[in-house]
Scaffold this motif. Structure first.
Motif, short mmCIF file in Angstrom:
data_model
loop_
_atom_site.label_atom_id
_atom_site.label_comp_id
_atom_site.label_asym_id
_atom_site.label_seq_id
_atom_site.Cartn_x
_atom_site.Cartn_y
_atom_site.Cartn_z
N GLN A 214 0.79 -1.23 0.00
CA GLN A 214 0.00 0.00 0.00
C GLN A 214 0.83 1.28 0.00
O GLN A 214 0.34 2.33 -0.44
CB GLN A 214 -0.94 0.00 1.21
CG GLN A 214 -1.93 -1.17 1.20
CD GLN A 214 -2.94 -1.07 2.32
OE1 GLN A 214 -3.32 0.02 2.73
NE2 GLN A 214 -3.37 -2.22 2.83
N TYR A 215 2.05 1.22 0.50
CA TYR A 215 2.88 2.43 0.60
C TYR A 215 4.30 2.12 0.12
O TYR A 215 5.27 2.22 0.88
CB TYR A 215 2.91 2.94 2.04
CG TYR A 215 1.55 3.06 2.68
CD1 TYR A 215 0.74 4.17 2.46
CD2 TYR A 215 1.07 2.05 3.53
CE1 TYR A 215 -0.51 4.27 3.04
CE2 TYR A 215 -0.18 2.15 4.13
CZ TYR A 215 -0.97 3.26 3.88
OH TYR A 215 -2.21 3.36 4.46
N PRO A 216 4.46 1.74 -1.12
CA PRO A 216 5.76 1.24 -1.61
C PRO A 216 6.87 2.29 -1.63
O PRO A 216 8.05 1.92 -1.70
CB PRO A 216 5.43 0.76 -3.03
CG PRO A 216 4.21 1.51 -3.42
CD PRO A 216 3.42 1.69 -2.17
N ALA A 217 6.53 3.56 -1.53
CA ALA A 217 7.57 4.59 -1.54
C ALA A 217 8.30 4.70 -0.21
O ALA A 217 9.37 5.31 -0.14
CB ALA A 217 6.95 5.94 -1.91
N ILE A 218 7.75 4.12 0.84
CA ILE A 218 8.37 4.20 2.16
C ILE A 218 9.45 3.13 2.28
O ILE A 218 9.22 1.95 2.02
CB ILE A 218 7.32 4.05 3.27
CG1 ILE A 218 6.35 5.23 3.21
CG2 ILE A 218 7.98 3.97 4.65
CD1 ILE A 218 5.22 5.16 4.22
N ARG A 219 10.64 3.57 2.70
CA ARG A 219 11.79 2.68 2.78
C ARG A 219 12.01 2.24 4.23
O ARG A 219 11.65 2.96 5.18
CB ARG A 219 13.04 3.40 2.26
CG ARG A 219 14.16 2.48 1.82
CD ARG A 219 15.10 3.23 0.88
NE ARG A 219 15.87 4.25 1.58
CZ ARG A 219 17.11 4.05 2.03
NH1 ARG A 219 17.70 2.87 1.88
NH2 ARG A 219 17.76 5.02 2.63
N ILE A 220 12.61 1.07 4.41
CA ILE A 220 12.87 0.51 5.75
C ILE A 220 14.36 0.28 5.93
O ILE A 220 15.03 -0.28 5.07
CB ILE A 220 12.12 -0.82 5.94
CG1 ILE A 220 10.60 -0.60 5.93
CG2 ILE A 220 12.54 -1.50 7.25
CD1 ILE A 220 9.81 -1.90 5.94
N ILE A 221 14.88 0.70 7.09
CA ILE A 221 16.22 0.35 7.53
C ILE A 221 16.06 -0.41 8.85
O ILE A 221 15.49 0.13 9.81
CB ILE A 221 17.11 1.59 7.74
CG1 ILE A 221 17.21 2.41 6.46
CG2 ILE A 221 18.49 1.17 8.24
CD1 ILE A 221 17.86 1.69 5.30
N GLU A 222 16.54 -1.62 8.91
CA GLU A 222 16.33 -2.47 10.08
C GLU A 222 17.61 -2.62 10.90
O GLU A 222 18.70 -2.77 10.35
CB GLU A 222 15.85 -3.85 9.65
CG GLU A 222 15.63 -4.83 10.79
CD GLU A 222 15.32 -6.23 10.30
OE1 GLU A 222 15.92 -7.20 10.83
OE2 GLU A 222 14.49 -6.35 9.38
N ILE A 223 17.45 -2.56 12.22
CA ILE A 223 18.54 -2.93 13.12
C ILE A 223 18.04 -4.03 14.05
O ILE A 223 16.86 -4.09 14.38
CB ILE A 223 19.05 -1.73 13.95
CG1 ILE A 223 17.93 -1.12 14.82
CG2 ILE A 223 19.65 -0.67 13.03
CD1 ILE A 223 18.41 -0.03 15.76
N SER A 224 18.95 -4.90 14.45
CA SER A 224 18.55 -6.07 15.24
C SER A 224 19.66 -6.48 16.19
O SER A 224 20.82 -6.07 16.03
CB SER A 224 18.22 -7.24 14.30
OG SER A 224 17.76 -8.36 15.04
#
Length: 341
Positions: A214-224
């Motif tokens: 639904q919101y493909p322009a939003i990017r994700i950066i993950e930390i774990s």
């Protein structure tokens, strides 16, 4: 350390050997601070019981085993201690085994010790790994109900799961972020305490799915692998912010929120939207200070009630597993609708 209780009773309540308790009570050297704290907590719990929490009726002992930050385990302790008296005349004696980090092998060994010592039920928040699944199977084979709390072990022999629908919680976070940035760009810092926890994985799956569709322009950066601890999580957040100048929002699946906010502040960057999980003491304060914007909350007291019912049903001869899920509702909490917790 003055007290009216037998060493064996304190040891039973604390989940320690009588020799260890004896060393603590007599102030002998070589005792860890954490062990001393467990003995003191056991004595306090026995004092509560002696002062009138126990009346005639069934008496059940449950062991609550959790790998989680202290701010969350204390919220769980409060929920279970608050709800236990509501089941009278059945009296639940809760023994708590908490650690911020534990190796799966150590958790499995602890579960085996509990099984051999004897208990009426185990409440478990632990990684979904074969060693722990095996220990759960041994408990269930011994007739001991295991209820997973907050994060499930769906492929284990556990009696029931008590907690929120984690995938729906992640989807809710994605919706809130997606609508906020529907007409602008966003890069979201997603924090996970550890990839070993099924509940956190489910939240992330739900979050990514809704953003992708639904919101493909939003990017994700993950930390774990910050394990919800401020120092470790803060260091990971600082590294991510340094590497990605466009991060402007955060979805905290795994905690350590003060440290994440401080990482934003150190680089002079605004976090336009911060979504967290659980109304523990830290998050409640941050929400009221408007430093985080939404908390995805589910009622731990409801989870505790469901857990007690599941253990009673198993102990009272229920023929079938309570199985599947006992999902508590996910609420979106703002500074204006904070529930009594």
């Amino acid at each position: 350390m003055a007290h009216p209780f037998l060493v064996k009773d304190i040891a039973f309540q604390a989940g320690l050997s009588t020799a260890t308790v004896d060393r603590v009570l007599n102030g002998r050297a070589g005792v860890r601070q954490q062990t001393e704290a467990r003995v003191k907590a056991a004595i306090r719990e026995l004092e509560k019981q002696q002062n009138g929490l126990e009346i005639q009726g069934q008496k059940r002992t449950i062991d609550v085993v959790m790998e989680a930050p202290e701010r969350f385990t204390e919220a769980v302790r409060q929920a279970f201690e608050t709800e236990a008296p509501t089941f009278m005349p059945t009296t639940f004696r809760c023994r708590f085994h908490f650690a911020e980090t534990m190796r799966p092998h150590d958790i499995a060994q602890l579960l085996d010790r509990i099984r051999l010592r004897g208990t009426d039920g185990v409440v478990l928040k632990a990684p979904d790994v074969p060693e722990i699944v095996g220990a759960v199977a041994r408990l269930e084979q011994a007739g001991i109900a295991v209820v997973t709390l907050v994060t499930d072990l769906p492929n284990s022999a556990r009696t029931a799961y008590a907690g929120a629908d984690n995938r729906a919680a992640g989807e809710t976070a994605a919706y809130l972020i997606g609508e906020r940035f529907a007409e602008s760009s966003a890069t979201v810092l997603v924090t996970i305490s550890s990839s070993r926890f099924r509940g956190e994985e489910e939240r992330e799956i739900g979050f990514r799915r809704v953003l992708r569709e639904q919101y493909p322009a939003i990017r994700i950066i993950e930390i774990s692998e910050g394990h919800g601890k401020d120092t470790e999580t803060g260091a990971l957040a600082a590294k991510a912010l340094a590497a990605h100048a466009d991060i402007n929002a955060a979805y905290s699946i795994g905690g350590g929120n003060r440290a994440v906010l401080e990482a934003f502040e150190r680089v002079g960057r605004d976090c336009a939207l911060f979504i967290a999980h659980d109304l523990d003491h830290d998050n409640l304060a941050l929400l009221r200070q408007r430093r985080i914007h939404f908390v995805l909350h589910h009622d731990l007291r409801s989870d505790a009630r469901m857990t007690f019912r599941a253990i009673l049903a198993r102990q009272n001869g229920a023929d079938q597993k309570l199985g599947g899920s006992r999902l508590s509702a996910v609420e979106v909490i703002t500074p204006y609708n904070v529930p009594a917790v």
